[in-house]
Design an enzyme around this catalytic site. Structure first.
Site, short mmCIF file in Angstrom:
data_model
loop_
_atom_site.label_atom_id
_atom_site.label_comp_id
_atom_site.label_asym_id
_atom_site.label_seq_id
_atom_site.Cartn_x
_atom_site.Cartn_y
_atom_site.Cartn_z
N ASP A 83 -34.25 48.07 19.83
CA ASP A 83 -34.38 49.06 18.75
C ASP A 83 -35.63 48.78 17.93
OD1 ASP A 83 -33.59 51.34 17.38
OD2 ASP A 83 -32.43 50.21 15.91
N VAL A 118 -31.96 47.31 -2.03
CA VAL A 118 -33.30 47.71 -1.58
C VAL A 118 -33.27 48.46 -0.26
CG1 VAL A 118 -34.61 45.94 -2.82
CG2 VAL A 118 -33.63 45.40 -0.58
N GLY A 119 -32.12 48.54 0.36
CA GLY A 119 -32.08 49.25 1.63
C GLY A 119 -30.69 49.77 1.92
N GLY A 157 -28.60 51.99 5.16
CA GLY A 157 -28.72 52.66 6.45
C GLY A 157 -27.41 52.60 7.19
N THR A 158 -27.46 52.95 8.45
CA THR A 158 -26.22 52.92 9.23
C THR A 158 -25.70 51.48 9.36
OG1 THR A 158 -27.61 52.84 11.17
CG2 THR A 158 -26.66 54.98 10.61
N TYR A 159 -26.61 50.52 9.24
CA TYR A 159 -26.23 49.12 9.37
C TYR A 159 -25.48 48.62 8.14
CZ TYR A 159 -30.39 49.00 6.48
OH TYR A 159 -31.30 49.25 5.49
N GLY A 160 -25.64 49.31 7.00
CA GLY A 160 -25.00 48.84 5.77
C GLY A 160 -25.97 48.87 4.61
N HIS A 161 -25.82 47.91 3.70
CA HIS A 161 -26.64 47.87 2.50
C HIS A 161 -27.37 46.54 2.41
CE1 HIS A 161 -24.36 51.35 0.90
NE2 HIS A 161 -23.40 50.81 1.64
N VAL A 162 -28.60 46.58 1.93
CA VAL A 162 -29.34 45.33 1.75
C VAL A 162 -29.71 45.18 0.28
CG1 VAL A 162 -31.40 44.03 2.36
CG2 VAL A 162 -30.26 45.40 4.09
#
Lengths: 268, 462
Positions: free
Chosen positions: B165, B41-42, B44-49
């Site tokens: 952030d 569902v997500g 980004g630079t943080y990874g995958h959700v």
């Protein structure tokens, strides 16, 4: 998370019971005496300290690394992971958590090699530091698991600064007590008592060393369990007593070879 | 890494075999406990959700599984785990557990699942506005959202944690369930303790706050982050909730620059706020980039700009309580900006409608559920980043503003599948008609209608 020690994982999960701690160490204490066990930890605390200094880490980071090290072996035997590997791994993890920054892998390994060669040859002789980056990284996962992801460690330094401020700035007292807190990392007090109590214990010892009787009323007004403080003081004084008659350079090789060690996979 | 523990040079054994096997057997694997395949569902630079469910069916709750970008423990992963392990507040995302996957060295974090976030919510309202459609939401929703954001940030700040952030994408809102309509502040990867910085803050992450939500002092080179920086971001989010436009929207050429000074972003702020007067921000002269500011900007260019004019254009009256609180949050001088605690005491929150624990106040949630993303395997990461940047650079026209925003999620590159029918999202059912009387449009909700009295019956109060 400097705000609330009482709701921290440090307070809720990592202030251990003395009897339980002794029970958890039973395997190692069948092989090493309590004093020998402490000497082994004294030695690895030195390795962490020197590594940290070489890497120019602040004392706070070094202290956190040392507490990680002690927490791991509070729940595991010395044989589970070679402490010579766990020590730099603790430094590596603590520096990330304390936001010193990520130490580059190659710099960490190089520093381990020089430190072992130049400062601890009395323990390891001609042997080189045997581990590489991949070992540290793998060990880091085991460390994190065994810490149950509790990475924020409260240290006695900040309460100490506040107490000294309250007493009325006394640089000599602070310097002494600060060093005693550093020394306390070589005992079990960081596993057994909240950091503010350790700070008070260190202050008491410093006052005795400096012959400061005038602070008695200040201590008397503190709302703390003085029995606990006395236990802390005793633990640290015991360390100093042990140091008086202990020549690490002579004894450590024997202790390291006696220490329980990891066993490899059975040969097929 | 494998099984090769034995080192050739010293014949040292790193790890005890029995210990290794024992911990291996005790360790639960994320893929054994949770179903999440195909449920991304997500991204980004943080990874995958992923949206996940327990395999053993011991509960049927949804969970969010975040697979952290890269392998091993990055510093931001470390920070996130370290802080979330300690934090516990209804308005801060709750870390349930951590999975370490030893074989591929991936780190997984398990959270409660939040169906909504302010980025999607605002996007939905914007799209509706563009289509001249109205969205029915409780009159006090913006107020409830803001109150809970402040509550969460107050908790973080009183624990000496800065978020750094804050932006709509990081403000999650729980969907149906026991915590329905509750704000959860997320994405603490950049959060840090600030009571005793071991390193000057600016040394670690050159740029942390998305530009639109960056406080002016950061843009002028402030080296130390403060609580006031989070408060500014909250002010920006509040304005965006009230108007559905990012208040300091600005074209951005380069996200990752180590230079904090950003001419266009400052220009945008001054265009809304006016150029700060010396008496309003005395310490502005001490800012590292003050000389550049003096060189680049002319006060006279912003003569007619003020926050009240800007908000008035967006139908928020300068004499409203909402405006007066916004103005206190968006003070240019960080020393004068109010704290989260003061903000929570603002008369705005004592005025009807009162904030509710369920920001939807029991009404039907008009927003769609999260869509599942599919992996585009051909897509290489750098390529995707480049495209996200491009997306940001599109000119700011009404039509593509919604699109522009999407760099926050990086989801726009993924193919989407809709997994839920419209049943959940739309308030068209006849049986729900009664709610409409208590609901008003989220935007332009300044008019004090008679509906607020009825609303009181349905709202849980704080």
């Amino acid at each position: 998370m400097a705000g609330n020690f009482w709701q921290s994982s440090h307070h809720q999960q990592w202030i251990l019971d003395k009897q339980e701690l002794r029970r958890d160490r039973q395997f190692d204490l069948n092989i090493l005496s309590e004093e020998e066990y402490q000497k082994v930890f004294n030695f690895f605390a030195s390795i962490i300290q020197v590594l940290g200094e070489q890497l120019k880490l602040r004392q706070q980071v070094i202290a956190t690394a040392t507490v990680y090290f002690k927490r791991f072996y509070a729940r595991n035997s010395l044989k589970c992971i070679d402490p010579l590997l766990l020590a730099p791994t603790c430094v590596f993890l603590a520096s990330k958590v304390e936001e010193f920054g990520v130490i580059s892998n190659s710099r960490l390994i190089t520093t381990c090699q020089t430190v072992i060669k130049n400062k601890f040859s009395y323990a390891y002789g001609q042997q080189e530091f045997p581990y590489r980056t991949n070992h540290i990284l793998e060990c880091e996962f085991y460390l994190l698991e065994n810490l149950d992801c509790c990475l924020i460690v409260y240290q006695p330094y900040r309460p100490l600064l506040l107490f000294v401020q309250d007493i009325g700035q006394d640089d000599q007292l602070l310097t002494y007590a600060w060093r005693i807190v550093n020394d306390s990392l070589r005992t079990d007090v960081s596993l057994l008592y909240p950091p503010y109590q350790i700070a008070i214990g260190a202050l008491q010892i410093a006052c005795v060393m400096l012959g400061k009787d005038n602070l008695k009323p200040w201590f008397a007004e503190l709302n703390v369990d003085m029995d606990k403080i006395q236990e802390i003081v005793r633990a640290i004084i015991n360390l100093y007593e042990m140091w008086k008659s202990y020549d690490e350079k002579k004894e450590i090789q024997g202790l390291l070879s006696k220490m329980p060690k990891p066993k490899p996979a059975p040969q097929r | 890494m494998g099984d090769n523990f034995q080192n050739k040079t010293m014949a040292a054994v790193m790890m005890d075999y029995d210990f290794k096997i024992k911990t291996q057997n005790e360790r639960s694997k994320v893929e054994d406990l949770f179903d999440y395949e195909g449920c991304k569902v997500g991204r980004g630079t943080y990874g995958h959700v992923y949206k996940a469910r327990r395999k053993d069916g011991s509960d049927t709750k949804d969970y969010a599984l975040k697979q952290i970008e890269g392998t091993g423990l990055s510093m931001s992963a470390c920070r996130e785990i370290a802080l979330l392990r300690e934090l516990k507040h209804p308005n801060v995302i709750n870390l349930i557990r951590v999975f370490l996957s030893h074989t591929d060295r991936k780190v997984w974090l398990l959270f409660d699942y939040a169906e909504h976030d302010l980025w999607h919510i605002i996007k939905f309202h914007r799209a509706a506005k563009a289509n001249k459609k109205s969205v029915m939401v409780p009159k006090g929703m913006v107020k409830s959202l803001l109150y809970q954001i402040l509550d969460g940030i107050h908790y973080l700040h009183s624990n000496w944690v800065l978020h750094r952030d804050l932006k709509p994408a990081n403000i999650l809102v729980m969907g149906e369930g026991p915590e329905r309509g509750r704000v959860k502040i997320a994405d603490m990867g950049f959060a840090r303790l600030f009571n005793a910085p071991l390193k000057p803050l600016a040394d670690l992450d050159p740029v942390v706050v998305t530009f639109w939500y960056r406080a002016p002092e950061l843009l002028l080179g402030a080296r130390h982050y403060t609580k006031a920086i989070d408060i500014w971001a909250i002010g920006c989010i509040f304005a965006e909730l009230l108007t559905s436009e990012p208040i300091f929207h600005c074209r951005q050429e380069d996200i990752k620059t180590s230079n904090p000074y950003h001419h266009d972003q400052l220009d945008r702020i001054f265009n809304v706020m006016g150029f700060p007067l010396e008496k309003d921000w005395e310490d502005i002269r001490k800012m590292p980039e003050h000389a550049t500011l003096v060189k680049d900007f002319k006060r006279s260019n912003y003569q007619n700009c003020s926050l009240s004019k800007y908000m008035d254009r967006h139908k928020i009256k300068p004499d409203s309580k909402a405006f007066s609180l916004l103005q206190r949050l968006l003070l240019m001088d960080p020393n004068k900006r109010i704290t989260s605690e003061q903000a929570m005491q603002d008369p705005y929150f004592a005025e009807d409608p009162l904030p509710t624990q369920d920001v939807f106040a029991g009404c039907t949630i008009p927003y769609p559920k999260r869509e599942f993303l599919t992996d585009d395997d051909q897509e290489d990461k750098s390529d995707s980043k480049a495209r996200q940047n491009q997306q940001q650079q599109q000119p700011n026209t009404q039509q593509n503003q919604v699109q522009q925003n999407s760099h926050d999620h990086g989801a726009n590159n993924a193919k989407r599948m809709r997994m839920t029918g419209p049943n959940q999202g739309n308030n068209t059912g006849g049986g729900q008609q009664e709610f409409h009387q208590q609901q008003q449009m989220m935007f332009g909700s300044q008019q004090q209608g008679g509906s607020s009295q009825q609303q009181g019956n349905y709202q849980q109060r704080f």
